[in-house]
Design an enzyme around this catalytic site. Structure first.
Site, PDB file in Angstrom:
ATOM      1  N   ARG A  48       0.854  -1.175   0.103  1.00  0.00           N
ATOM      2  CA  ARG A  48       0.026  -0.011   0.014  1.00  0.00           C
ATOM      3  C   ARG A  48       0.822   0.956  -0.073  1.00  0.00           C
ATOM      4  O   ARG A  48       2.216   1.275   0.211  1.00  0.00           O
ATOM      5  CB  ARG A  48      -1.104  -0.230   1.235  1.00  0.00           C
ATOM      6  N   GLY A  49       0.076   2.455  -0.164  1.00  0.00           N
ATOM      7  CA  GLY A  49       0.998   3.581  -0.480  1.00  0.00           C
ATOM      8  C   GLY A  49       1.153   3.805  -2.040  1.00  0.00           C
ATOM      9  O   GLY A  49       1.418   2.851  -2.709  1.00  0.00           O
ATOM     10  N   ARG A  82      -7.182  -0.731  -7.093  1.00  0.00           N
ATOM     11  CA  ARG A  82      -7.402   0.502  -5.979  1.00  0.00           C
ATOM     12  C   ARG A  82      -7.685   1.509  -6.848  1.00  0.00           C
ATOM     13  O   ARG A  82      -6.810   2.047  -8.019  1.00  0.00           O
ATOM     14  CB  ARG A  82      -6.331   0.693  -5.039  1.00  0.00           C
ATOM     15  N   GLN A 176      -2.424   2.613   9.870  1.00  0.00           N
ATOM     16  CA  GLN A 176      -0.915   2.617   9.202  1.00  0.00           C
ATOM     17  C   GLN A 176       0.046   3.446  10.008  1.00  0.00           C
ATOM     18  O   GLN A 176       1.130   3.174   9.834  1.00  0.00           O
ATOM     19  CB  GLN A 176      -1.344   3.384   7.637  1.00  0.00           C
ATOM     20  N   ASP A 217      -2.037  10.838  -2.514  1.00  0.00           N
ATOM     21  CA  ASP A 217      -2.358   9.683  -3.369  1.00  0.00           C
ATOM     22  C   ASP A 217      -2.658  10.030  -4.817  1.00  0.00           C
ATOM     23  O   ASP A 217      -2.539   9.380  -5.681  1.00  0.00           O
ATOM     24  CB  ASP A 217      -3.666   8.856  -3.066  1.00  0.00           C
TER      25      ASP A 217
END
Ligand code: MRU
Length: 316
Positions: A48-49, A82, A176, A217
């Site tokens: 993720r990220g 995503r 997170q 993002d």
């Protein structure tokens, strides 16, 4: 710092990644043997990220090419994993148009490492000596495959003797901050304190924070920025208390095709991540309007408003 290959790497017949769902308790590798496996790892936040998702997507596509998978389907399944991070679609388009997808994917990973190094140096220059910073989510090595975006800047500031302390939002609902950022800061010996997201207002009101640094993002052409849910309230609080609010992100996160934040797709995740007993709404990201952002830092430097002009030359 974690080695980029420890976070994610492409081997002849697999993509191997550090399974972030199991941190900080366990450092376990997850092996993906197809594009669908990689898409699943992205969807379930094993990786993720925004920049790390882009690298994972690129490696997933390269793996599909090496295995002789249908590349149209591989592209769609990876792209659909995503929706919010601009990096995923961008990285996939990069490898799709390359003559050697594996070589381009590895090159792209190296480029993200270099972008992290450059933007961290620019971000560190924004901190005065003795700074106490507040951050949200995880924007370090785990999220980028390099040294990080906002967290990379904080690490650089620590090494230059400018940073005194980092307050880490726990980052509900998937923690997170409390799980991943605290783990990275501990490994680097940087003094830190985890706070419940709802405690940020009290910290800022008490004069305990000199600057807020977050990642992104997707950054629209006008500077509106999508980042982990809870970022927008932090920006409002920072403005209320006269504390600078900085966004640190690579050019691969800047999306000049998207004019404003209103057009950024916001992922909604399983309500079960919030509560399994009652109805819940679980948006994974929010949009911080450009006017609340003091500066956006990319590998090209520090961009100030109006972002529609200062971001123009940045997009990867
Ligand atoms: O849902 P996540 O954990 O992928 O969300 C990550 C974030 O919001 C980060 O702040 C963002 O990707 C920037 S990471 C360099």
């Amino acid at each position: 710092m974690l080695d980029p290959e420890q976070i994610i790497r492409l081997e002849a017949d697999r993509v191997v990644l550090l399974d972030q769902r199991r941190l900080p308790g366990e450092e376990a590798e997850l092996v993906c043997r197809s594009a669908a496996d990689v898409a699943d790892a992205i969807r379930t936040l094993a990786v993720r990220g925004a920049p790390a998702i882009g690298i994972a997507g690129a490696y997933g596509y390269a793996l599909a090419a090496a295995r002789g998978e249908d590349l149209g389907s591989a592209f769609s399944v990876l792209e659909g994993a995503r929706p919010t991070a601009a990096n995923l679609g961008w990285a996939l388009r990069e490898v799709r148009s390359a003559p050697d997808p594996a070589a381009r994917a590895r090159e792209l990973h190296n480029e993200e490492v270099e972008r992290c190094r450059q933007m961290s140096a620019h971000a560190a220059e924004l901190l005065a000596p003795g700074s106490r910073a507040l951050t949200h989510c995880n924007t370090g090595a785990l999220a980028t495959g390099g040294q990080g975006t906002a967290l990379g800047g904080l690490r650089e500031a620590w090494q230059r003797g400018l940073l005194r302390h980092v307050f880490v939002d726990e980052t509900r609902p998937l923690l997170q901050g409390a799980r991943l950022t605290a783990w990275e800061l501990e490994a680097q010996g940087i003094p830190h304190t985890v706070v419940a997201d709802a405690a940020a207002g009290s910290l800022l009101a008490g004069g305990e924070v000199d600057c807020v640094l977050v990642g992104a993002d997707r950054i629209a052409a006008n500077g509106d920025t999508a980042n982990k849910i809870g970022t927008y309230p932090l920006a409002v609080l920072a403005e209320r208390h006269g504390v600078p609010f900085y966004v640190v992100a690579p050019s691969s996160t800047v999306d000049l095709e998207t004019a404003t934040g209103a057009e950024i797709p916001i992922e909604e995740r399983d309500p079960g991540e919030v509560t399994s007993r009652f109805p819940a709404w679980n948006p994974a990201f929010d949009v911080t309007p450009a006017e609340l952002i003091s500066a956006i830092v990319t590998e090209a430097g520090v961009h100030r408003p109006p972002y529609v002009e200062s971001l123009e030359l940045v997009a990867a």
